[in-house]
Enzyme design. Structure first.
Site, PDB file in Angstrom:
ATOM      1  N   ARG A   1     -12.615   1.605  -2.168  1.00 23.18           N
ATOM      2  CA  ARG A   1     -13.359   2.738  -2.707  1.00 23.18           C
ATOM      3  C   ARG A   1     -12.436   3.959  -2.683  1.00 23.18           C
ATOM      4  NH1 ARG A   1     -17.453   4.736   2.201  1.00 23.18           N
ATOM      5  NH2 ARG A   1     -15.761   5.451   3.563  1.00 23.18           N
TER       6      ARG A   1
ATOM      7  N   ASN B   1       0.878  -1.170   0.000  1.00 21.37           N
ATOM      8  CA  ASN B   1       0.000   0.000   0.000  1.00 21.37           C
ATOM      9  C   ASN B   1       0.919   1.225   0.000  1.00 21.37           C
ATOM     10  OD1 ASN B   1      -3.068   0.094   2.001  1.00 21.37           O
ATOM     11  ND2 ASN B   1      -2.756   0.483  -0.137  1.00 21.37           N
TER      12      ASN B   1
ATOM     13  N   CYS C   1      -4.649  -3.744   2.559  1.00 22.66           N
ATOM     14  CA  CYS C   1      -5.537  -2.792   3.215  1.00 22.66           C
ATOM     15  C   CYS C   1      -5.562  -3.136   4.701  1.00 22.66           C
ATOM     16  CB  CYS C   1      -6.940  -2.846   2.620  1.00 22.66           C
ATOM     17  SG  CYS C   1      -8.127  -1.746   3.447  1.00 22.66           S
TER      18      CYS C   1
ATOM     19  N   THR D   1      -7.262  -1.704   7.396  1.00 26.50           N
ATOM     20  CA  THR D   1      -8.582  -1.802   8.021  1.00 26.50           C
ATOM     21  C   THR D   1      -9.365  -2.982   7.450  1.00 26.50           C
ATOM     22  OG1 THR D   1      -9.375  -0.119   6.447  1.00 26.50           O
ATOM     23  CG2 THR D   1      -8.779   0.634   8.670  1.00 26.50           C
TER      24      THR D   1
ATOM     25  N   CYS E   1      -7.032   5.152   7.639  1.00 28.20           N
ATOM     26  CA  CYS E   1      -6.336   4.202   6.766  1.00 28.20           C
ATOM     27  C   CYS E   1      -5.310   3.484   7.625  1.00 28.20           C
ATOM     28  CB  CYS E   1      -5.663   4.921   5.600  1.00 28.20           C
ATOM     29  SG  CYS E   1      -4.684   3.826   4.552  1.00 28.20           S
ATOM     30  N   GLY E   2      -5.467   2.187   7.822  1.00 26.07           N
ATOM     31  CA  GLY E   2      -4.607   1.436   8.728  1.00 26.07           C
ATOM     32  C   GLY E   2      -3.160   1.379   8.281  1.00 26.07           C
TER      33      GLY E   2
END
Length: 275
Positions: free
Chosen positions: A200, A14, A209, A211, A77-78
């Site tokens: 999204r 990420n 991701c 979260t 955003c984790g």
């Protein structure tokens, strides 16, 4: 033309652009939505899944603001928060263990070697085994709010799945309007959770991701009594999820002491010319 110093980082694939906005660098004629779209563009900009701003906060080490690559500001955003923790340490505004604020609330972070352990305060089961219908098929999944919504779906063949197509269809169904949802496809292999996520705002599959991984671990605990720490295999690397589960069953279960742990790496520093 505005000259904007930035740092690029990644957390399990990420990737993010981080900007020090404590002195109000991004003000005046700079339009944040436009800046984010341009700098995140992988052909005409630097390229990233999103932009993270570090700003001053009166009660915690700093305020983190997150914008996805589409220009929208999101509550949390984790993986981005883990990158921000290491960035803040480098700037000298945070120690090895500290608290910081996002739109979703106050969070705690701890830097342990190459990994960052992030405490997430918000995790709420909205609906278990919710059915949605898209042009392709009917899907059943768990809707879990981790500061932002995630729809978790179990699949048999996770490697050949068209995540971009199916994720976009599910993200836009009427039940999730007006803001839509993130979509996570998961498969459990022994104690390992394999996951692929459509985000999204990014409007595409991302390599990881944070979260979404938390939502997957909570769902697996509900249906398979998976015990912490949950091992999450994303396409960009491995994450660990820690949590404490109440004795209540199914959608009535409550989760606390939730932690997301994984690496965060510096890629480069640079200057972006905004016009």
């Amino acid at each position: 033309m505005s000259i904007i110093p930035f740092t690029k980082m990644e957390g399990t694939g990420n990737d993010f652009i981080l900007i020090d906005n404590r002195a109000g660098l991004l003000r005046g004629e700079i339009k944040l939505t436009d800046l984010v779209k341009k700098i995140c563009n992988r052909k005409f900009g630097v390229g990233a899944d999103g932009v993270l701003l570090i700003e001053k906060d009166e009660k915690t080490a700093f305020l983190m603001r997150y914008f996805n690559s589409g220009g929208d500001e999101a509550a949390m955003c984790g993986n981005g928060a883990r990158c921000m923790a290491r960035f803040a340490e480098r700037l000298g505004v945070a120690s090895r263990k500290f608290t910081f604020r996002t739109k979703s609330g106050i969070h705690e972070a701890e830097i342990t070697g190459d990994d960052i352990k992030l405490k997430v305060e918000t995790a709420r089961i909205v609906q278990v085994e919710k059915k949605v219908t898209t042009p392709s098929a009917e899907f059943t999944g768990d809707l879990i709010d981790v500061g932002i919504p995630h729809f978790v779906i179990y699949v048999d063949d996770i490697d050949e799945l068209n995540v971009k197509k199916l994720g976009r269809e599910i993200r836009n169904v009427g039940e999730f309007k007006p803001n839509g949802t993130n979509v996570n496809f998961i498969k459990i292999e022994k104690k390992l959770i394999k996951i692929r996520t459509y985000e999204r705002g990014v409007e595409n599959e991302t390599l990881a991701c944070g979260t979404g991984s938390i939502a997957a671990a909570i769902s697996a605990s509900l249906h398979y009594n998976l015990l912490p720490p949950a091992q999450i295999q994303t396409r960009g690397g491995e994450l660990k999820i820690y949590f404490k589960k109440s004795e209540k069953q199914s959608e009535k279960a409550e989760f606390s002491n939730i932690y997301l742990e994984g690496p965060a790496r510096f890629i480069c520093d640079g200057i972006y010319y905004y016009e």
